[in-house]
Design a protein around this motif. Structure first.
Motif, PDB file in Angstrom:
ATOM      1  N   UNK A  51       9.418 -17.462 -26.993  1.00  0.00           N
ATOM      2  CA  UNK A  51      10.712 -16.796 -26.882  1.00  0.00           C
ATOM      3  C   UNK A  51      11.683 -17.308 -27.933  1.00  0.00           C
ATOM      4  N   UNK A  52      11.698 -18.626 -28.164  1.00  0.00           N
ATOM      5  CA  UNK A  52      12.565 -19.201 -29.204  1.00  0.00           C
ATOM      6  C   UNK A  52      12.287 -18.562 -30.560  1.00  0.00           C
ATOM      7  N   UNK A  53      11.012 -18.429 -30.863  1.00  0.00           N
ATOM      8  CA  UNK A  53      10.621 -17.862 -32.159  1.00  0.00           C
ATOM      9  C   UNK A  53      11.050 -16.407 -32.275  1.00  0.00           C
ATOM     10  N   UNK A  54      10.844 -15.628 -31.210  1.00  0.00           N
ATOM     11  CA  UNK A  54      11.195 -14.203 -31.245  1.00  0.00           C
ATOM     12  C   UNK A  54      12.698 -14.005 -31.415  1.00  0.00           C
ATOM     13  N   UNK A  55      13.496 -14.763 -30.647  1.00  0.00           N
ATOM     14  CA  UNK A  55      14.944 -14.591 -30.722  1.00  0.00           C
ATOM     15  C   UNK A  55      15.488 -15.099 -32.049  1.00  0.00           C
ATOM     16  N   UNK A  56      14.936 -16.185 -32.557  1.00  0.00           N
ATOM     17  CA  UNK A  56      15.373 -16.703 -33.866  1.00  0.00           C
ATOM     18  C   UNK A  56      15.077 -15.684 -34.959  1.00  0.00           C
ATOM     19  N   UNK A  57      13.900 -15.064 -34.884  1.00  0.00           N
ATOM     20  CA  UNK A  57      13.516 -14.076 -35.897  1.00  0.00           C
ATOM     21  C   UNK A  57      14.373 -12.820 -35.815  1.00  0.00           C
ATOM     22  N   UNK A  58      14.640 -12.355 -34.599  1.00  0.00           N
ATOM     23  CA  UNK A  58      15.345 -11.083 -34.418  1.00  0.00           C
ATOM     24  C   UNK A  58      16.852 -11.202 -34.550  1.00  0.00           C
ATOM     25  N   UNK A  59      17.430 -12.282 -34.007  1.00  0.00           N
ATOM     26  CA  UNK A  59      18.888 -12.399 -33.955  1.00  0.00           C
ATOM     27  C   UNK A  59      19.444 -13.546 -34.803  1.00  0.00           C
ATOM     28  N   UNK A  60      18.625 -14.573 -35.071  1.00  0.00           N
ATOM     29  CA  UNK A  60      19.087 -15.685 -35.888  1.00  0.00           C
ATOM     30  C   UNK A  60      19.550 -16.892 -35.106  1.00  0.00           C
ATOM     31  N   UNK A  61      19.712 -16.765 -33.788  1.00  0.00           N
ATOM     32  CA  UNK A  61      20.200 -17.897 -32.997  1.00  0.00           C
ATOM     33  C   UNK A  61      19.020 -18.807 -32.670  1.00  0.00           C
ATOM     34  N   UNK A  62      19.143 -20.120 -32.919  1.00  0.00           N
ATOM     35  CA  UNK A  62      18.001 -21.030 -32.744  1.00  0.00           C
ATOM     36  C   UNK A  62      17.817 -21.520 -31.310  1.00  0.00           C
ATOM     37  N   UNK A  63      16.563 -21.776 -30.963  1.00  0.00           N
ATOM     38  CA  UNK A  63      16.158 -22.495 -29.751  1.00  0.00           C
ATOM     39  C   UNK A  63      16.673 -21.860 -28.449  1.00  0.00           C
ATOM     40  N   UNK A  64      16.570 -20.554 -28.344  1.00  0.00           N
ATOM     41  CA  UNK A  64      17.000 -19.839 -27.136  1.00  0.00           C
ATOM     42  C   UNK A  64      15.776 -19.504 -26.285  1.00  0.00           C
ATOM     43  N   UNK A  65      15.773 -19.977 -25.045  1.00  0.00           N
ATOM     44  CA  UNK A  65      14.663 -19.656 -24.142  1.00  0.00           C
ATOM     45  C   UNK A  65      15.002 -18.486 -23.218  1.00  0.00           C
ATOM     46  N   UNK A  66      16.281 -18.086 -23.176  1.00  0.00           N
ATOM     47  CA  UNK A  66      16.661 -16.970 -22.320  1.00  0.00           C
ATOM     48  C   UNK A  66      18.163 -16.791 -22.280  1.00  0.00           C
ATOM     49  N   UNK A  67      18.590 -15.775 -21.539  1.00  0.00           N
ATOM     50  CA  UNK A  67      20.019 -15.487 -21.383  1.00  0.00           C
ATOM     51  C   UNK A  67      20.329 -15.310 -19.906  1.00  0.00           C
ATOM     52  N   UNK A  68      21.513 -15.761 -19.503  1.00  0.00           N
ATOM     53  CA  UNK A  68      21.925 -15.720 -18.106  1.00  0.00           C
ATOM     54  C   UNK A  68      23.144 -14.823 -17.934  1.00  0.00           C
ATOM     55  N   UNK A  69      23.187 -14.134 -16.804  1.00  0.00           N
ATOM     56  CA  UNK A  69      24.356 -13.323 -16.464  1.00  0.00           C
ATOM     57  C   UNK A  69      24.263 -12.954 -14.993  1.00  0.00           C
ATOM     58  N   UNK A  70      25.314 -12.328 -14.501  1.00  0.00           N
ATOM     59  CA  UNK A  70      25.330 -11.864 -13.124  1.00  0.00           C
ATOM     60  C   UNK A  70      25.651 -10.385 -13.065  1.00  0.00           C
ATOM     61  N   UNK A  71      25.205  -9.734 -12.020  1.00  0.00           N
ATOM     62  CA  UNK A  71      25.520  -8.329 -11.804  1.00  0.00           C
ATOM     63  C   UNK A  71      25.772  -8.120 -10.318  1.00  0.00           C
ATOM     64  N   UNK A  72      26.539  -7.082 -10.003  1.00  0.00           N
ATOM     65  CA  UNK A  72      26.901  -6.810  -8.616  1.00  0.00           C
ATOM     66  C   UNK A  72      26.019  -5.712  -8.023  1.00  0.00           C
ATOM     67  N   UNK A  73      25.543  -5.952  -6.812  1.00  0.00           N
ATOM     68  CA  UNK A  73      24.787  -4.957  -6.060  1.00  0.00           C
ATOM     69  C   UNK A  73      25.748  -4.357  -5.035  1.00  0.00           C
TER      70      UNK A  73
END
Length: 272
Positions: A51-73
């Protein structure tokens, strides 16, 4: 789960009683929920590095394993303490906090807090706070959050826009925002496929709804594992964020490490 139709409509279509339909859904939900640790699990070191490699290649941000957020049901007004369930958008809801990887697969979910609770408090009430350690974040990696979250060694958030950001800080925020959009797309795909949680969920038992929502998340991951993704079912999810949350300083060391790390990444991004 894939339709916003009422239980009455589903019962009529399949020629069964409403109670029978409800019992069937509960059985399937319980069966899926019992497999949650099989289908929703923290990535291994190798998976995190992919995942780190894919995000670094696509977006440029280093060492990202994921993104967090919340949504309302969205739910109907509960009988007990209905005001506590009203969120900042003015409707009754329960919250779903999730972390996903580059492939939009969920690897951590937490559901059940009332709609009026702030994102950072949901974050602290979830067990994700116990997982912010080097064992779960290889190579000094991190997840990305928006301004509602507090900076940490393993949680990168944008610089707060006070009207005096430098060009380097603006550049950092822009790249982080682009990289973090994977969680918005994940929620869009989740609610686009399982439309019972897109609008008002036709359930009244607030003690059972979190299990139902997590079962939907499990089905979402199963579909991704089977490469069953259709771009035309993505739904635009508008998650406005409040930034005026008073963070506490219970862990100043991790916060200081996070600030130093963010500055180092900012300089790296400005020169690449």
């Amino acid at each position: 789960m894939a339709t916003p139709n009422s239980f009455r409509c589903v019962s009529d279509r399949f020629g069964v009683g409403k109670a029978t339909a409800w019992r069937s859904i509960r059985r399937v939900t319980n069966a899926l929920y019992s497999l949650r640790h099989t289908f929703i699990k923290w990535p291994s070191t190798e998976e995190a590095r992919v995942t780190m490699s894919k995000i670094r290649t696509k977006y440029g941000f280093p060492k990202v394993v994921g993104a967090i957020d919340g949504t309302h049901i969205q739910i109907s007004a509960p009988k007990e303490k209905p005001d506590a369930y009203i969120n900042r958008k003015g409707f009754h809801s329960l919250q779903l906090q999730a972390i996903c990887d580059q492939d939009l697969k969920l690897f951590h979910v937490y559901c059940g807090e009332v709609g009026s609770v702030h994102d950072m408090r949901v974050f602290r009430l979830s067990n994700i706070t116990d997982m912010l350690n080097d064992d779960n974040f290889p190579d000094n990696s991190h997840i990305l959050g928006d301004a509602a979250y507090e900076i940490h060694k393993h949680v990168m958030v944008p610089f707060r826009d006070n009207g005096h950001l430098t060009e380097e800080q603006i550049n950092f925020n822009t790249i982080l925002s682009s990289s973090r959009m994977i969680i918005e797309r994940c929620f869009g795909l989740l609610k686009g496929r399982l439309r019972s949680i897109l609008d008002k969920l036709p359930m009244t038992r607030t003690d059972l709804i979190p299990k139902y929502v997590i079962a939907c998340c499990i089905l979402h991951n199963i579909c991704i594992d089977r490469n069953d993704i259709f771009e035309n079912i993505f739904i635009l999810i508008n998650n406005e964020r409040r930034e005026n949350y008073l963070h506490n300083n219970r862990n100043n060391d991790s916060k200081s490490e996070g600030i130093a790390k963010r500055n180092a990444i900012m300089h790296l991004l400005s020169h690449q």
